[in-house]
Scaffold this motif. Sequence first.
Motif, PDB file in Angstrom:
ATOM      1  N   LEU A   6       0.868  -1.192  -0.179  1.00  0.00           N
ATOM      2  CA  LEU A   6       0.049  -0.021   0.081  1.00  0.00           C
ATOM      3  C   LEU A   6       0.792   1.120   0.063  1.00  0.00           C
ATOM      4  CD1 LEU A   6      -2.878   1.046   0.373  1.00  0.00           C
ATOM      5  CD2 LEU A   6      -2.603   1.190   2.623  1.00  0.00           C
ATOM      6  N   TYR A   7       0.723   2.166  -1.010  1.00  0.00           N
ATOM      7  CA  TYR A   7       1.623   3.360  -1.086  1.00  0.00           C
ATOM      8  C   TYR A   7       1.060   4.509  -1.660  1.00  0.00           C
ATOM      9  CZ  TYR A   7       1.713   2.573  -6.128  1.00  0.00           C
ATOM     10  OH  TYR A   7       1.245   2.475  -7.352  1.00  0.00           O
ATOM     11  N   ILE A  34      -3.172   4.225  -2.852  1.00  0.00           N
ATOM     12  CA  ILE A  34      -3.948   4.652  -2.075  1.00  0.00           C
ATOM     13  C   ILE A  34      -4.956   5.754  -2.633  1.00  0.00           C
ATOM     14  CG2 ILE A  34      -2.578   6.354  -0.490  1.00  0.00           C
ATOM     15  CD1 ILE A  34      -4.256   5.025   2.036  1.00  0.00           C
ATOM     16  N   VAL A  48       1.870  -7.155   4.825  1.00  0.00           N
ATOM     17  CA  VAL A  48       1.474  -5.819   4.261  1.00  0.00           C
ATOM     18  C   VAL A  48       2.511  -4.909   4.376  1.00  0.00           C
ATOM     19  CG1 VAL A  48      -0.097  -3.777   4.708  1.00  0.00           C
ATOM     20  CG2 VAL A  48      -0.780  -6.072   5.039  1.00  0.00           C
ATOM     21  N   ILE A  50       3.644  -0.893   3.827  1.00  0.00           N
ATOM     22  CA  ILE A  50       2.958   0.322   3.758  1.00  0.00           C
ATOM     23  C   ILE A  50       4.139   1.393   3.523  1.00  0.00           C
ATOM     24  CG2 ILE A  50       1.454   2.138   4.739  1.00  0.00           C
ATOM     25  CD1 ILE A  50       0.030  -0.325   6.151  1.00  0.00           C
ATOM     26  N   ILE A  63      -2.392   7.600   3.850  1.00  0.00           N
ATOM     27  CA  ILE A  63      -1.269   6.533   4.471  1.00  0.00           C
ATOM     28  C   ILE A  63      -1.517   6.666   6.028  1.00  0.00           C
ATOM     29  CG2 ILE A  63       1.069   5.759   4.691  1.00  0.00           C
ATOM     30  CD1 ILE A  63      -0.117   4.991   2.096  1.00  0.00           C
ATOM     31  N   TYR A  66      -5.041   5.668   7.076  1.00  0.00           N
ATOM     32  CA  TYR A  66      -5.022   4.168   6.887  1.00  0.00           C
ATOM     33  C   TYR A  66      -4.646   3.366   8.053  1.00  0.00           C
ATOM     34  CZ  TYR A  66      -5.565  -0.538   4.962  1.00  0.00           C
ATOM     35  OH  TYR A  66      -5.629  -1.774   4.708  1.00  0.00           O
ATOM     36  N   CYS A  67      -3.289   3.501   8.422  1.00  0.00           N
ATOM     37  CA  CYS A  67      -2.731   2.899   9.391  1.00  0.00           C
ATOM     38  C   CYS A  67      -3.381   2.913  10.849  1.00  0.00           C
ATOM     39  CB  CYS A  67      -1.250   3.167   9.522  1.00  0.00           C
ATOM     40  SG  CYS A  67      -0.107   2.848   8.230  1.00  0.00           S
ATOM     41  N   PHE A  81       7.754  -1.066   6.644  1.00  0.00           N
ATOM     42  CA  PHE A  81       7.409   0.409   6.314  1.00  0.00           C
ATOM     43  C   PHE A  81       8.469   0.883   5.518  1.00  0.00           C
ATOM     44  CE2 PHE A  81       4.755  -0.544  10.022  1.00  0.00           C
ATOM     45  CZ  PHE A  81       3.550  -0.197   9.632  1.00  0.00           C
TER      46      PHE A  81
END
Length: 163
Positions: A6-7, A34, A48, A50, A63, A66-67, A81
Amino acid sequence: MKTMILYASKYGFTADCVAELKKNLNGETRLVNINSDKIPALDDYDTVLIGGSIYIGQIDKKIKKYCLSHLDELKNKTLGFFISCGSAETIDTYFKDSFPDILLEKALTLDNFGGEMRPDKMKFFHKFVSNMVEKSAQKDNTSPMKPLPESILRMANTINTHS
């Protein structure tokens, strides 16, 4: 192993980095921007990863949000990460400001993929700021922003080893 990366990528450097990361990961990997893609359920993924680019000291707000909103689900995943940042002196601060501490403590890997100026894609304000940064680096005789492909490989190797 199923992995989701996810970026957020503003001018394409981070998108290029995660494409390279995907090539080096074992198993099925899905890239999710994202800002443009539908985010799949976390249940489908073991791992995952990120991250995103740092602009004016901040990671993309989506981002960060979302976290925080998926904290409990993310705590049960294999995590990594990354940031894309040309300023190596402040990396620890950027990670701490971008991601929840509890997730950083659990992460297998934290990596900086470096940075690259792409003024042809920038809007006026970012172009102005990047010119100031570049002039300051020349004046201080510090090294310019550069990609760190070894960090991408290090992250892939760490994830592959633990899956």
